[in-house]
Design a protein around this motif. Structure first.
Motif, PDB file in Angstrom:
ATOM      1  N   ASP A   8       0.858  -1.276  -0.072  1.00 33.85           N
ATOM      2  CA  ASP A   8      -0.005   0.040   0.205  1.00 33.85           C
ATOM      3  C   ASP A   8       1.057   1.283  -0.054  1.00 33.85           C
ATOM      4  N   PHE A   9       0.773   1.975  -0.764  1.00 31.54           N
ATOM      5  CA  PHE A   9       0.972   3.331  -1.043  1.00 31.54           C
ATOM      6  C   PHE A   9       0.184   4.646  -0.744  1.00 31.54           C
ATOM      7  N   THR A  10       0.404   5.733  -0.554  1.00 30.80           N
ATOM      8  CA  THR A  10      -0.544   6.861  -0.533  1.00 30.80           C
ATOM      9  C   THR A  10      -0.050   7.709  -1.786  1.00 30.80           C
ATOM     10  N   ASP A  11      -1.304   7.647  -2.623  1.00 27.84           N
ATOM     11  CA  ASP A  11      -1.199   8.650  -3.966  1.00 27.84           C
ATOM     12  C   ASP A  11      -1.147   9.982  -3.874  1.00 27.84           C
ATOM     13  N   ALA A  12      -1.009  10.731  -4.710  1.00 26.39           N
ATOM     14  CA  ALA A  12      -1.119  12.327  -4.684  1.00 26.39           C
ATOM     15  C   ALA A  12      -2.336  12.827  -4.107  1.00 26.39           C
ATOM     16  N   THR A  13      -3.261  12.162  -4.000  1.00 30.03           N
ATOM     17  CA  THR A  13      -4.716  12.705  -3.404  1.00 30.03           C
ATOM     18  C   THR A  13      -4.716  12.224  -2.142  1.00 30.03           C
ATOM     19  N   GLY A  14      -3.849  11.414  -1.439  1.00 30.82           N
ATOM     20  CA  GLY A  14      -3.978  11.141  -0.141  1.00 30.82           C
ATOM     21  C   GLY A  14      -4.568   9.760   0.016  1.00 30.82           C
ATOM     22  N   ALA A  15      -5.131   9.317  -1.032  1.00 28.72           N
ATOM     23  CA  ALA A  15      -5.783   7.827  -0.949  1.00 28.72           C
ATOM     24  C   ALA A  15      -4.679   6.761  -0.879  1.00 28.72           C
ATOM     25  N   VAL A  16      -4.947   5.659  -0.072  1.00 23.25           N
ATOM     26  CA  VAL A  16      -4.145   4.555  -0.147  1.00 23.25           C
ATOM     27  C   VAL A  16      -4.569   3.709  -0.885  1.00 23.25           C
ATOM     28  N   ASP A  48       7.757  23.024  -5.336  1.00 23.37           N
ATOM     29  CA  ASP A  48       7.398  21.670  -5.043  1.00 23.37           C
ATOM     30  C   ASP A  48       8.033  20.936  -3.967  1.00 23.37           C
ATOM     31  N   GLU A  49       7.319  20.210  -2.953  1.00 26.13           N
ATOM     32  CA  GLU A  49       8.111  19.667  -1.913  1.00 26.13           C
ATOM     33  C   GLU A  49       8.048  18.248  -2.126  1.00 26.13           C
ATOM     34  N   ARG A  50       7.331  17.673  -3.281  1.00 31.25           N
ATOM     35  CA  ARG A  50       7.836  16.304  -3.467  1.00 31.25           C
ATOM     36  C   ARG A  50       8.447  15.797  -4.628  1.00 31.25           C
ATOM     37  N   VAL A  51       8.696  16.722  -5.579  1.00 34.83           N
ATOM     38  CA  VAL A  51       9.707  16.495  -6.641  1.00 34.83           C
ATOM     39  C   VAL A  51      10.650  17.870  -6.455  1.00 34.83           C
ATOM     40  N   PRO A  52      11.859  17.599  -6.345  1.00 32.98           N
ATOM     41  CA  PRO A  52      12.656  18.889  -6.254  1.00 32.98           C
ATOM     42  C   PRO A  52      12.884  19.571  -7.723  1.00 32.98           C
ATOM     43  N   ILE A  53      12.575  20.901  -7.687  1.00 41.17           N
ATOM     44  CA  ILE A  53      13.117  21.448  -8.999  1.00 41.17           C
ATOM     45  C   ILE A  53      13.993  21.139  -9.876  1.00 41.17           C
ATOM     46  N   GLU A  54      15.058  20.915  -9.124  1.00 43.56           N
ATOM     47  CA  GLU A  54      16.489  20.395  -9.783  1.00 43.56           C
ATOM     48  C   GLU A  54      16.158  19.154 -10.717  1.00 43.56           C
ATOM     49  N   VAL A  55      15.199  18.529 -10.354  1.00 43.94           N
ATOM     50  CA  VAL A  55      15.129  17.043 -11.069  1.00 43.94           C
ATOM     51  C   VAL A  55      14.535  17.563 -12.676  1.00 43.94           C
ATOM     52  N   LEU A  69      11.298  24.111 -20.031  1.00 42.96           N
ATOM     53  CA  LEU A  69      11.205  24.215 -18.613  1.00 42.96           C
ATOM     54  C   LEU A  69      10.446  25.643 -18.345  1.00 42.96           C
ATOM     55  N   VAL A  70       9.461  25.449 -17.721  1.00 42.06           N
ATOM     56  CA  VAL A  70       8.703  26.789 -17.109  1.00 42.06           C
ATOM     57  C   VAL A  70       8.445  26.320 -15.708  1.00 42.06           C
ATOM     58  N   GLU A  71       9.156  27.174 -15.008  1.00 33.72           N
ATOM     59  CA  GLU A  71       9.021  27.290 -13.389  1.00 33.72           C
ATOM     60  C   GLU A  71       8.068  28.011 -13.025  1.00 33.72           C
ATOM     61  N   VAL A  72       6.921  27.714 -12.283  1.00 33.40           N
ATOM     62  CA  VAL A  72       5.742  28.511 -11.677  1.00 33.40           C
ATOM     63  C   VAL A  72       6.088  28.559 -10.110  1.00 33.40           C
ATOM     64  N   GLY A  73       5.649  29.600  -9.753  1.00 28.57           N
ATOM     65  CA  GLY A  73       5.659  29.822  -8.267  1.00 28.57           C
ATOM     66  C   GLY A  73       4.630  29.141  -7.570  1.00 28.57           C
ATOM     67  N   ASP A  74       4.589  28.021  -7.537  1.00 29.90           N
ATOM     68  CA  ASP A  74       3.647  26.957  -7.055  1.00 29.90           C
ATOM     69  C   ASP A  74       4.103  25.721  -6.453  1.00 29.90           C
ATOM     70  N   GLY A  75       3.286  24.890  -5.842  1.00 27.95           N
ATOM     71  CA  GLY A  75       3.729  23.772  -5.348  1.00 27.95           C
ATOM     72  C   GLY A  75       3.884  22.548  -6.500  1.00 27.95           C
ATOM     73  N   HIS A  76       3.414  21.362  -5.649  1.00 27.71           N
ATOM     74  CA  HIS A  76       3.563  20.207  -6.802  1.00 27.71           C
ATOM     75  C   HIS A  76       2.295  20.181  -7.428  1.00 27.71           C
ATOM     76  N   LEU A  82      -3.012  28.030 -11.665  1.00 27.54           N
ATOM     77  CA  LEU A  82      -3.703  27.265 -12.617  1.00 27.54           C
ATOM     78  C   LEU A  82      -3.888  28.044 -13.918  1.00 27.54           C
ATOM     79  N   PRO A  83      -4.414  29.451 -14.084  1.00 23.96           N
ATOM     80  CA  PRO A  83      -4.617  30.144 -15.181  1.00 23.96           C
ATOM     81  C   PRO A  83      -3.233  30.301 -15.742  1.00 23.96           C
TER      82      PRO A  83
END
Length: 96
Positions: A8-16, A48-55, A69-76, A82-83
């Motif tokens: 069991d893993f937790t997916d991006a939505t938090g569901a197991v 992004d706290e899940r996948v570092p921007i360096e990747v 590559l477009v870096e936006v001031g946002d999280g994962h 979004l707009p």
């Protein structure tokens, strides 16, 4: 994981969700960095706290002929801007 068949893993939505061990075997047959010959747009959240921007920076730097590559001031989840993100995607596909 192998002995039990799935784990069991937790997916991006938090569901197991259960992931079968066969996934590992299949993943081993795929090249670490498959050759991509078409233009690619990478949209990555700078906070992004899940996948570092360096990747994404490294990926784009290693393949500059087909990568943007477009870096936006946002999280994962890329929802805070979004707009702006949607606009960039539409322009990339020449739909804007």
């Amino acid at each position: 994981w192998r002995a039990e068949g799935s784990h069991d893993f937790t997916d991006a939505t938090g569901a197991v969700v259960g992931l079968h061990f066969a996934f590992v075997g299949e993943a081993r047959t795929i090249a670490a960095a498959p050759a991509v010959t078409c233009p690619v747009l990478l949209v990555h959240g700078a906070r992004d706290e899940r996948v570092p921007i360096e990747v994404s920076r490294r990926y784009a730097a290693e393949r500059p002929e087909t990568r943007t590559l477009v870096e936006v001031g946002d999280g994962h989840d890329l929802l805070a801007q979004l707009p702006e993100t949607t606009d960039r995607i539409l322009r990339f596909f020449e739909l804007a």
